[in-house]
Design an enzyme around this catalytic site. Structure first.
Site, PDB file in Angstrom:
ATOM      1  N   GLU A   1      -9.474  -5.564  -3.957  1.00  0.00           N
ATOM      2  CA  GLU A   1      -8.496  -4.596  -2.873  1.00  0.00           C
ATOM      3  C   GLU A   1     -10.105  -3.717  -2.358  1.00  0.00           C
ATOM      4  O   GLU A   1     -10.081  -3.311  -1.253  1.00  0.00           O
ATOM      5  CB  GLU A   1      -8.229  -3.332  -3.827  1.00  0.00           C
ATOM      6  CG  GLU A   1      -6.568  -4.316  -5.052  1.00  0.00           C
ATOM      7  CD  GLU A   1      -5.559  -4.278  -3.581  1.00  0.00           C
ATOM      8  OE1 GLU A   1      -5.789  -3.932  -2.699  1.00  0.00           O
ATOM      9  OE2 GLU A   1      -4.853  -4.371  -4.325  1.00  0.00           O
TER      10      GLU A   1
ATOM     11  N   SER B   1       1.126  -1.276   0.318  1.00  0.00           N
ATOM     12  CA  SER B   1       0.231  -0.212   0.132  1.00  0.00           C
ATOM     13  C   SER B   1       0.586   1.404  -0.126  1.00  0.00           C
ATOM     14  O   SER B   1       1.708   1.572  -0.429  1.00  0.00           O
ATOM     15  CB  SER B   1      -0.775   0.214   0.950  1.00  0.00           C
ATOM     16  OG  SER B   1      -1.905   0.845   0.765  1.00  0.00           O
TER      17      SER B   1
ATOM     18  N   HIS C   1      -8.090  -5.574   0.400  1.00  0.00           N
ATOM     19  CA  HIS C   1      -7.178  -4.921   0.502  1.00  0.00           C
ATOM     20  C   HIS C   1      -6.042  -5.631   1.682  1.00  0.00           C
ATOM     21  O   HIS C   1      -6.915  -5.462   2.942  1.00  0.00           O
ATOM     22  CB  HIS C   1      -6.940  -3.229  -0.018  1.00  0.00           C
ATOM     23  CG  HIS C   1      -6.109  -2.641   0.701  1.00  0.00           C
ATOM     24  ND1 HIS C   1      -4.842  -1.807  -0.584  1.00  0.00           N
ATOM     25  CD2 HIS C   1      -5.227  -1.784   1.372  1.00  0.00           C
ATOM     26  CE1 HIS C   1      -4.237  -1.619  -0.748  1.00  0.00           C
ATOM     27  NE2 HIS C   1      -4.074  -0.974   0.921  1.00  0.00           N
TER      28      HIS C   1
END
Length: 532
Positions: free
Chosen positions: A327, A216, A432
């Protein structure tokens, strides 16, 4: 939800994740002599034995960036006398508190952790982990790399300045008139890599074989180092996990204008460096954005990530780049937990607000993601957000990188991955950050089923094999521009996939990129500008 709401959701989610992750394996101090004392350039350190690893925690790699050093490039750490206790991690960098943690007000936080296989030191591949958390939360020590280290690598995790303290740009903070400001957190990461170059051989690592990897905001940091002129020579390979959400960075002028607005909000009407450096940390945390993104400061970053990669202006090292199939489910789930539901009635409005497009464009996008094609409205919006913000940007990256360097793409694709948030009205799937529990030991998610554990073992071997040889092991197909050949990380055994771009409707998103420029450059920044 409005763009600001998206930013807030991202920040809340990643703050929650960052603060509930477990730290490195706890261990009582080992008897003297059972863990080697290592002579670093700063002095002697003694760590602890934990299972099949030796852990050296809380080693300073730069001077505390406090007082006159606030918002300055990192300076060398002072040497110490005697043997420094390295059995506990250093303080987390200043960050807001949340429902899952107490936060931190520490500016003295530039520490790193070294975890090595036990046994005689030898020249092992080195992996330097850059944590995510929107560039506003997180710490290196909250990721336990013990099982990854079991594959014969040395893992280093680092803290770096976060939020306004790490990424505020303001003309008063420039070393010279018109000089660069901001990106101090990236400079910290570079300083940590410099420490690794000077010291890691003493811990049994190989300073000539260093892989940087991050997820990320950590993945965006890895991309930033790939294109940064001042990061050249500091690493030999790179792994980007879900870092494709922001391929365009703000200009220095825009970032400094934002910094001036920040200064005014904190009460520094004179816009002076003295006023800013005199503010309490609590004031900075109260006024900073929920999420930051690096700016094109002219020194650390001289152009945006996407254009630099497309032009071949980056470090020519092998790269793994990947995303997760679902995600955006993490963020829709977080919004639902806060009482913000996606319904058939508000679906088009949600798209408009999420991507920053007018209602007619949102309606056209909704036609590509009709509610009739999904079990529920939240899953429809999740698919749309995944494709627009992460997946299709990842294809752009793969196509750019593979023209110049060996590139290996993956999609984490375990639809039954343990959820990282409490249950909601829809399955969280491969959301995610879901892959993190397959690489590190965490306090959330899990337990993994036997098939999922086999996938986790394969992933850790692949990451370590890439760090060792520059190619994943077991072998993956090398990505070739336009082929979209990726490894689908599914349990129990990964498979090759070629339909990634079609699955995520990337041809559609490529056609409407001009209309959704705000979405691809602002909403992804949501995971990094004013959580991931």
């Amino acid at each position: 939800m409005s763009p600001k709401s998206v930013v807030r959701v991202l920040s809340v989610v990643m703050l929650a994740l960052a603060t509930v992750l477990t730290g490195t394996a706890s261990a009582s101090p080992a008897p003297a002599g059972s863990v080697p004392v290592v002579a670093t350039t700063g002095g002697l350190v003694r760590g602890v034995a934990a299972g099949a690893t030796n852990q050296f925690l809380g080693i300073p790699y730069a001077a505390p960036p406090v007082g006159a050093l606030r918002w300055r490039p990192p300076r060398p750490a002072a040497r110490w006398a005697g043997v420094r206790d390295a059995s506990q991690p250093g303080a987390s960098c200043a960050q807001p508190s949340g429902g899952f943690g107490t936060g931190s007000t520490a500016e003295d936080c530039l520490y790193l952790n070294v975890v090595t296989p036990s046994g005689p030191p030898r020249h092992r591949p080195v992996m330097v982990w850059i944590h995510g958390g929107s560039l506003v939360t997180g710490a290196g020590a909250v990721y336990d790399p013990t099982q990854l280290v079991g594959n014969g690598v040395v893992v280093v995790s680092v803290n770096y300045r976060l939020g306004a303290l790490g990424f505020l740009a303001h003309p008063a903070l420039a070393g010279s008139p018109g000089g660069p400001t901001g990106d101090y957190g990236l400079m910290d990461q570079q300083a940590a890599l410099g420490w690794v170059a000077r010291n890691i051989d003493r811990f049994g690592g190989d300073s000539r074989n260093v892989t940087i990897f991050g997820e990320s905001a950590g993945g965006l940091s890895v991309l930033s180092h790939l294109v940064s002129p001042t990061s050249r020579g500091l690493f030999d390979r790179a792994i980007v996990q879900s870092g494709s959400y922001s391929l365009t960075q703000p200009s220095l002028a825009d970032a400094e204008a934002d910094g001036q607005a920040f200064a005014a909000g904190t009460g520094c009407a004179d816009q002076s460096a003295d006023c800013l450096r005199g503010l309490p940390v609590t004031t900075l945390l109260a006024h900073q954005h929920a999420n930051y993104i690096p700016n094109i400061d002219g020194r650390v970053l001289t152009r945006s990530v996407g254009p630099a990669l497309a032009a071949g202006q980056f470090a020519r090292v092998p790269v793994i780049n990947g995303t997760n199939h679902d995600e955006w489910r993490l963020f829709v789930a977080s919004a639902e937990l806060q009482g913000q539901f996606v319904t058939a009635d508000n679906y088009v409005g949600q798209i408009s607000q999420l991507l920053g497009v007018p209602p007619d464009v949102a309606a056209a996008i909704a036609a590509q993601y009709p509610l009739s094609a999904y079990p529920s409205p939240p899953l429809a919006l999740s698919a749309l957000g995944t494709d627009a913000i992460f997946a299709c940007n990842a294809v752009v990256l793969d196509d750019s990188l593979s023209r110049y360097v060996p590139t290996y793409g993956y999609e984490f694709n375990d639809e039954n991955a343990p959820g990282l948030l409490p249950p909601v009205s829809f399955p969280q799937g491969s959301a995610h950050a879901a892959e993190l529990q397959y690489l590190f030991r965490l306090a959330i998610g899990g337990p993994l089923s036997p098939d999922q554990q086999r996938l986790a073992d394969t992933m850790r071997r692949s990451w370590a094999g890439f760090a060792t040889r520059g190619t994943p092991s077991p072998a993956w197909p090398r990505y070739a521009t336009g082929t979209h050949r990726l490894l689908s990380l599914v349990p129990p055994r990964p498979t090759v996939e070629t339909g990634f771009a079609a699955d995520h409707r990337c041809a559609f998103w490529n056609r409407i990129t001009p209309a959704t420029a705000t979405a691809s450059q602002t909403t992804p920044s949501a995971t990094a500008r004013p959580a991931t």
